[in-house]
Structures are given as C-alpha cells and as structure tokens.
Design a protein around this motif. Structure first.
Motif, PDB file in Angstrom:
ATOM      1  N   MET A 134      27.725  20.139 -55.909  1.00 22.33           N
ATOM      2  CA  MET A 134      27.633  20.681 -54.554  1.00 22.33           C
ATOM      3  C   MET A 134      29.056  20.882 -54.030  1.00 22.33           C
ATOM      4  SD  MET A 134      24.458  18.627 -52.783  1.00 22.33           S
ATOM      5  CE  MET A 134      23.912  20.022 -51.771  1.00 22.33           C
TER       6      MET A 134
ATOM      7  N   GLU B  59      22.733  18.705 -48.035  1.00 17.30           N
ATOM      8  CA  GLU B  59      22.521  20.038 -47.457  1.00 17.30           C
ATOM      9  C   GLU B  59      22.607  19.983 -45.934  1.00 17.30           C
ATOM     10  OE1 GLU B  59      18.807  20.997 -49.346  1.00 17.30           O
ATOM     11  OE2 GLU B  59      19.806  21.944 -51.055  1.00 17.30           O
ATOM     12  N   LYS B  60      22.087  18.918 -45.329  1.00 24.58           N
ATOM     13  CA  LYS B  60      22.171  18.758 -43.870  1.00 24.58           C
ATOM     14  C   LYS B  60      23.615  18.587 -43.411  1.00 24.58           C
ATOM     15  CE  LYS B  60      17.616  16.718 -43.255  1.00 24.58           C
ATOM     16  NZ  LYS B  60      16.882  15.463 -42.999  1.00 24.58           N
TER      17      LYS B  60
ATOM     18  N   LYS C  36      31.362  22.218 -50.229  1.00 29.38           N
ATOM     19  CA  LYS C  36      31.374  22.568 -48.811  1.00 29.38           C
ATOM     20  C   LYS C  36      32.741  23.144 -48.491  1.00 29.38           C
ATOM     21  CE  LYS C  36      31.224  20.445 -44.194  1.00 29.38           C
ATOM     22  NZ  LYS C  36      30.045  20.901 -43.482  1.00 29.38           N
TER      23      LYS C  36
ATOM     24  N   VAL D 136      26.390  22.973 -50.374  1.00 28.74           N
ATOM     25  CA  VAL D 136      25.569  23.942 -51.089  1.00 28.74           C
ATOM     26  C   VAL D 136      25.539  23.537 -52.560  1.00 28.74           C
ATOM     27  CG1 VAL D 136      25.350  26.364 -51.764  1.00 28.74           C
ATOM     28  CG2 VAL D 136      26.204  25.773 -49.477  1.00 28.74           C
TER      29      VAL D 136
END
Length: 140
Positions: free
Chosen positions: A136, A115-116, A138, A120
């Motif tokens: 996830m 997440e950093k 991006k 998402v």
C-alpha cells in the motif's frame, strides 16, 4: 477513561516498549518467528509508542525509506483509535522529513483500516511471515 500518551523517538528511547507490544501481537498472537521480529531497521527507524498508565499498548515505526511498519495494538485496546493515532503521527513525521510518499505492507485483514487513512493497495497478495499482505502507499 483511558488517557493515552503518544510519544515518538528513536530505538534507544522506545525500543523496550515497542518490543513489548510487538512480541505480544506478532509473536504470541500471530505466530511470527521471534527471531524475525526485531531487525536491523529498528535502530535506524523512528518509533511511535502509545502508553496508558505508563504501560505500552500500541506501536509503529517509520523506516528511513519511508516505509511504515510494525503497526501493533494490544488486543484489549483495539478499536479505540490508537492505531489511527500511531499512523497519523508516523505520517506527520514523514511529512516533516520531506517524504512525498509513505508505503507499507498491510496484513490483508487490515486493508480497510489503512484505506480509511488514505492508503491505496497495489499489486497482488503476498506472504510475509505466513500472513497474507498487500503493498500500500499514500501520497503526502
């Protein structure tokens, strides 16, 4: 002071070092089946490896479909920014290749790390090799 050296290349040039790190982390530490750790995507993927004093300590790969995977940092080198360096290099490589999105299967304990980096989480938790994961993505 550590002087990490990051390089990116194919399986032929990085496979031995990537395998060393992946087997230490995934097989020895996390109990993943050794027969499942290497796969047909390895020769097709772009591999990033960080070495310190010529010894491999971190790795990850970018598969042809834009999936980042096999992110691993040896235990004694964690929390020093090496994982961030690996994923940044792989994301930059995906951009150069023209990908619009990168995806990954994150171990649930590592969700905060990804997440950093701008990823998402989507979908429900699922099992991969006996370890809880989430999808996830991006956008690039």
């Amino acid at each position: 002071m550590l002087q990490p050296q990051l390089s990116i290349g194919n399986w032929e040039t990085h496979g031995k070092d990537a395998t060393t790190v992946r087997f230490a982390v995934f097989v020895a530490e996390q109990g993943v089946c050794a027969e499942h750790e290497l796969d047909a995507l390895d020769p097709q993927s772009l591999h990033a490896v960080i070495r310190i004093h010529h010894e491999p300590v971190a790795t990850g790969r970018l598969c042809p479909d834009g999936r980042i995977g096999r992110m691993a940092v040896l235990a004694q080198f964690r929390n020093q920014g090496l994982g961030r360096s690996i994923i940044t290099a792989l994301i930059n490589s995906a951009r150069v290749k023209g990908y619009e999105t990168v995806i990954l299967h994150a171990q649930c304990h590592a969700l905060g790390f990804y997440e950093k980096q701008g990823f998402v989480a989507t979908g429900a938790v699922f099992d991969e090799e006996g370890i809880a994961h989430r999808h996830m993505h991006k956008m690039l």
